[in-house]
Design a protein around this motif. Structure first.
Motif, mmCIF file in Angstrom:
data_model
loop_
_atom_site.group_PDB
_atom_site.id
_atom_site.type_symbol
_atom_site.label_atom_id
_atom_site.label_comp_id
_atom_site.label_asym_id
_atom_site.label_seq_id
_atom_site.Cartn_x
_atom_site.Cartn_y
_atom_site.Cartn_z
ATOM 1 N N UNK A 190 -5.000 0.692 6.557
ATOM 2 C CA UNK A 190 -5.784 0.988 5.756
ATOM 3 C C UNK A 190 -5.087 1.553 4.661
ATOM 4 N N UNK A 191 -4.042 2.461 4.685
ATOM 5 C CA UNK A 191 -3.590 2.732 3.603
ATOM 6 C C UNK A 191 -2.250 2.885 2.819
ATOM 7 N N UNK A 192 -1.335 1.355 3.275
ATOM 8 C CA UNK A 192 -0.699 0.476 2.732
ATOM 9 C C UNK A 192 -0.670 -0.499 2.526
ATOM 10 N N UNK A 193 -0.934 -1.595 3.106
ATOM 11 C CA UNK A 193 -1.940 -3.413 3.223
ATOM 12 C C UNK A 193 -2.434 -2.944 2.016
ATOM 13 N N UNK A 194 -2.622 -2.340 0.570
ATOM 14 C CA UNK A 194 -3.741 -2.746 -0.160
ATOM 15 C C UNK A 194 -2.837 -3.400 -1.274
ATOM 16 N N UNK A 195 -3.998 -4.448 -1.739
ATOM 17 C CA UNK A 195 -3.449 -4.710 -3.161
ATOM 18 C C UNK A 195 -2.510 -3.637 -4.458
ATOM 19 N N UNK A 196 -1.259 -4.607 -4.511
ATOM 20 C CA UNK A 196 -0.673 -2.973 -5.486
ATOM 21 C C UNK A 196 -1.242 -3.169 -7.281
ATOM 22 N N UNK A 197 -1.836 -2.153 -7.829
ATOM 23 C CA UNK A 197 -2.201 -1.462 -8.678
ATOM 24 C C UNK A 197 -1.824 -0.821 -9.379
#
Ligand SMILES: N[C@@H](CCC(=O)N[C@@H](CS)C(=O)NCC(=O)O)C(=O)O
Length: 206
Positions: free
Chosen positions: A199-206
């Protein structure tokens, strides 16, 4: 209710959000930093004179520095789990938090900013590639230490894994050359099973 200031694409804010989720604590989050501004507003500077994110306010107790916040939350709500009872296990977990700040952070920051927040024509690829190579050596230290442990301080997930895990995700998400480090790959697979990591870490980098 506990209040967190910080944008969700900041690695330092993500550590705090992940810790809160592991501890199942309710909180209110306010966007702050970069495009959101806020960090230079007088009320914010009064809380955090560094004008950085994250900052928390826990019923009047204001704290900044993401690792200190993770330690505080773990110590207050996660004794025996995120915050190990055994002083040696706790120190081991703690040590990996400092290791990311002193070793991983200085090399991953220019790679992340270069590849994610700099347009291609302005990238210093020589610097990016040199720092990426250093990162391979730095993560080699974790590879050796993991041995046959499931997590950084032993076979239980602790606060150190939150701080290390944020950077492991970034390292694998960045388009850089990486040496083969099978223990870290297995560790990363283990972290990926955790819903708060998803939920909190595996997000597209931006
Ligand atoms: N050592 C501090 C560093 C805080 C920091 O540099 N945060 C970055 C985001 S990762 C920041 O505030 N950047 C400026 C901004 O977002 O406006 C911590 O761990 O909390």
């Amino acid at each position: 209710m506990l209040k967190v200031w910080g944008r969700i694409n900041s690695s330092n804010v993500q550590k705090v959000l992940w810790a809160l989720a592991e501890l199942r604590l309710p909180y209110e989050r306010v966007d702050a930093g970069l495009a959101f501004g806020v960090v230079n507003d007088p009320f914010y500077v009064k809380m955090n004179p560094n004008s950085r994110v994250p900052t928390i306010d826990d019923d009047g107790f204001v704290l900044w520095e993401s690792n200190a916040i993770v330690r505080y939350l773990a110590g207050k709500h996660g004794v025996g789990s995120l915050y190990p009872n055994d002083p040696r296990v706790r120190a081991d977990s703690d040590r990996w938090m400092d290791w990311t700040s002193n070793h991983v952070g200085p090399s991953i920051t220019p790679v992340f900013w270069g590849l994610i927040r700099t347009p291609p024509e302005k990238r210093n690829m020589t610097l990016i590639e040199a720092e990426a190579e250093k990162l391979g050596q730095i993560f080699g230290v974790l590879e050796q230490s993991l041995g046959d442990k499931a997590y950084v301080a032993g076979n239980d997930f602790t606060m150190g894994d939150i701080v290390v895990g944020v950077f492991v995700y970034r390292w694998y998400a960045l388009d850089v050359k990486r040496p083969s480090l099978p223990r870290i790959e297995a560790y990363y697979e283990r972290l990926k099973q955790r819903p708060p990591y998803q939920q909190h870490i595996m997000r597209p980098l931006s």
